[in-house]
Design an enzyme around this catalytic site. Structure first.
Site, PDB file in Angstrom:
ATOM      1  N   SER A 188      38.931  52.102  72.770  1.00  0.00           N
ATOM      2  CA  SER A 188      39.147  52.351  71.436  1.00  0.00           C
ATOM      3  C   SER A 188      38.448  53.486  71.041  1.00  0.00           C
ATOM      4  O   SER A 188      38.636  53.712  69.752  1.00  0.00           O
ATOM      5  CB  SER A 188      38.353  51.009  70.655  1.00  0.00           C
ATOM      6  OG  SER A 188      39.131  50.004  70.746  1.00  0.00           O
ATOM      7  N   SER A 237      40.669  50.729  68.398  1.00  0.00           N
ATOM      8  CA  SER A 237      40.131  50.115  67.247  1.00  0.00           C
ATOM      9  C   SER A 237      39.383  51.223  66.238  1.00  0.00           C
ATOM     10  O   SER A 237      39.371  50.808  65.142  1.00  0.00           O
ATOM     11  CB  SER A 237      39.479  48.942  67.384  1.00  0.00           C
ATOM     12  OG  SER A 237      38.295  49.264  68.146  1.00  0.00           O
ATOM     13  N   LYS A 258      31.376  53.704  62.334  1.00  0.00           N
ATOM     14  CA  LYS A 258      32.405  52.575  62.363  1.00  0.00           C
ATOM     15  C   LYS A 258      31.956  51.578  61.583  1.00  0.00           C
ATOM     16  O   LYS A 258      30.839  51.370  61.860  1.00  0.00           O
ATOM     17  CB  LYS A 258      32.947  52.180  63.960  1.00  0.00           C
ATOM     18  CG  LYS A 258      34.026  51.654  64.102  1.00  0.00           C
ATOM     19  CD  LYS A 258      34.477  51.371  65.647  1.00  0.00           C
ATOM     20  CE  LYS A 258      35.419  50.226  65.841  1.00  0.00           C
ATOM     21  NZ  LYS A 258      35.890  50.589  67.562  1.00  0.00           N
TER      22      LYS A 258
HETATM   23  N1  GLN Z   1      43.077  48.070  72.342  1.00  0.00           N
HETATM   24  C1  GLN Z   1      42.063  47.492  73.210  1.00  0.00           C
HETATM   25  C2  GLN Z   1      42.176  45.910  72.563  1.00  0.00           C
HETATM   26  O1  GLN Z   1      42.905  45.788  71.833  1.00  0.00           O
HETATM   27  C3  GLN Z   1      40.808  48.085  73.177  1.00  0.00           C
HETATM   28  C4  GLN Z   1      39.789  47.383  72.174  1.00  0.00           C
HETATM   29  C5  GLN Z   1      38.558  48.478  72.208  1.00  0.00           C
HETATM   30  O2  GLN Z   1      38.217  49.176  72.943  1.00  0.00           O
HETATM   31  N2  GLN Z   1      37.641  47.756  71.332  1.00  0.00           N
HETATM   32  O3  GLN Z   1      41.509  45.317  73.157  1.00  0.00           O
END
Ligand code: GLN
Length: 426
Positions: free
Chosen positions: A172, A148, A72
């Site tokens: 994420s 994400s 990532k």
């Molecule tokens: N969807 C969650 C957020 O927007 C998770 C993000 C993450 O785990 N980095 O905060």
């Protein structure tokens, strides 16, 4: 020429049916032809593969020797610009160190082909907040891939790498894995060294693997954590269902529980209660946004903030507000402890807890998401993040052709148990 999983590929590489260079070039061609937009940058994969082939010919060892993987784009890789999916970092100086987890992959002989697209600073659940464009879901290109770590999940699903690293703060890794139909692990907090990754919220951030199979995931986790994981019998295990989650099961994902009852027929299902779990969102956003605001502040001067997208700007504002009103964070920390003890108690009454990974399937880019849906989209994944528990998402059912994952989580260091159960859904 392609094989489906890492074990098969390794056999082909070691028996010289194919070289790492051939496999890597094949994948790079596929990426070039792909219109999914999974990658922000490609790396020197060909050179790494040539090196791997030399090692295969001489020493021949390395758990991932010659295997093309992706990372990532919030993890550092020497010589690359790590953008975190943000215009703010698009022109940053190239990295001079590797992220520790990336180093582990290199030491195991992996060929790191590229850096995957992501929601800006890992804030989001759709990849639509990336400054580098939307990532399309390989299962249905009109839909989001989740986020994400959406670029990583989509790349694995589309065969653009054999495995990818994601990071998970509130879901994420797990949610995009569910949306794309791949396997994603958020490991026990602290078992993979995240140094050299841009932090979103360091108390919850955890790097983890996204793969096509549970065995591949186990292998990646062993490499990344240095732990040996053994599988165990799952017969007679106590499978917990959290009562308070039920009101969040949409008809779309309800089938996950039914399927689990079928697949795990020789286990005992039991209801457990965590009365405060509905407040996980509150704890996550208060404590998470405070750390995010503090983490992003040093990255640019105030003028640079114009380069940030709306989601990030919004969260920084919320975080700054919380910093000025410390009593809110104090209360959130108390609620966090309550949630942790409720989960501890529940995990004495059962061996693992299952739920759908997310309350919905991958949605369309044009979907009009209502406030409530957005707020609760991480409801099943945030509790394990808050408590630092390991949680695995494995493809479980399909609804209208779209994959839905089951989340299995357990006590700290229970990855072996999670993998053993996860394999039963394959
Ligand atoms: N969807 C969650 C957020 O927007 C998770 C993000 C993450 O785990 N980095 O905060």
């Amino acid at each position: 020429m392609n094989s489906n999983n890492i074990a098969q590929l390794k056999q082909m590489l070691l028996s010289r049916v194919v070289s790492s260079e051939e496999i890597t070039l094949d994948i790079l061609r596929k990426i070039e032809r792909s219109d999914l937009n999974c990658f922000i940058a490609l790396l020197n994969g060909k050179e790494q593969a040539i090196e791997a082939d030399k090692k295969i010919a001489s020493v021949g060892t390395g758990k991932l020797l010659g295997v093309p993987v992706a990372i990532k784009d919030n993890m550092r890789f020497i010589g690359s610009v790590t953008t975190c999916g943000s215009a703010l970092l698009r022109d940053a100086a190239p990295d001079t160190v590797d992220c520790e987890a990336v180093k582990r992959l290199r030491d195991a002989g992996a060929v790191i082909i590229g850096k995957t697209n992501m929601d800006e600073f890992a804030m989001g659940s759709s990849n639509m907040t990336s400054a580098f464009g939307y990532v399309h879901n390989p299962v249905d290109k009109t839909r989001v891939c989740g986020g994400s770590s959406g670029g990583s999940a989509a790349a694995v699903k589309a065969g653009l790498c054999y495995a990818a690293l994601g990071s998970d703060t509130g879901g994420s890794i797990r949610q995009p894995s569910s949306y794309c139909g791949v396997v994603g692990l958020k490991p026990t907090y602290g078992t993979i060294d995240g140094s050299g990754m841009y932090a979103l919220s360091q108390d919850m951030d955890q790097i983890g693997p996204i793969t096509r199979t549970v065995d591949d995931n186990k292998l990646m986790y062993e490499v990344l954590s240095g732990r040996e994981i053994s599988l165990s019998s799952t017969s007679g295990l106590r499978i917990g269902l959290i009562k308070e989650f039920e009101s969040f099961y949409s008809p779309q994902v309800m089938g996950v529980i039914n399927r689990a009852r079928e697949v795990l027929g020789n286990c005992n299902f039991t209801e457990v209660s965590c009365p405060t779990i509905g407040l996980a969102y509150y704890v996550y956003s208060v404590l998470g946004n405070i750390q995010s605001a503090n983490n992003i502040r040093p990255l640019g001067d105030v003028a640079d903030r114009n380069k940030l997208g709306n989601e990030v700007k919004k969260r920084i504002l919320i975080g700054e507000y919380m910093i000025k009103h410390p009593q809110i964070a104090e209360r959130a920390k108390e609620v966090k402890q309550i949630i942790i003890s409720e989960l501890d108690k529940a995990l004495c009454e059962c061996d693992v807890i299952i739920s759908p990974t997310a309350p919905s399937c991958a949605f369309e880019f044009t979907a009009d998401k209502k406030r409530k849906e957005i707020v609760y989209s991480d409801i099943f994944t945030q509790p394990a993040s808050i408590a630092g528990l390991p949680a695995l998402s494995v493809p479980c059912i399909e609804v209208g052709g779209l994959p839905v994952g089951i989340q299995i989580f357990g006590a700290k260091y229970s990855e072996g148990l999670l993998f053993s159960l996860g394999k039963r859904f394959e």
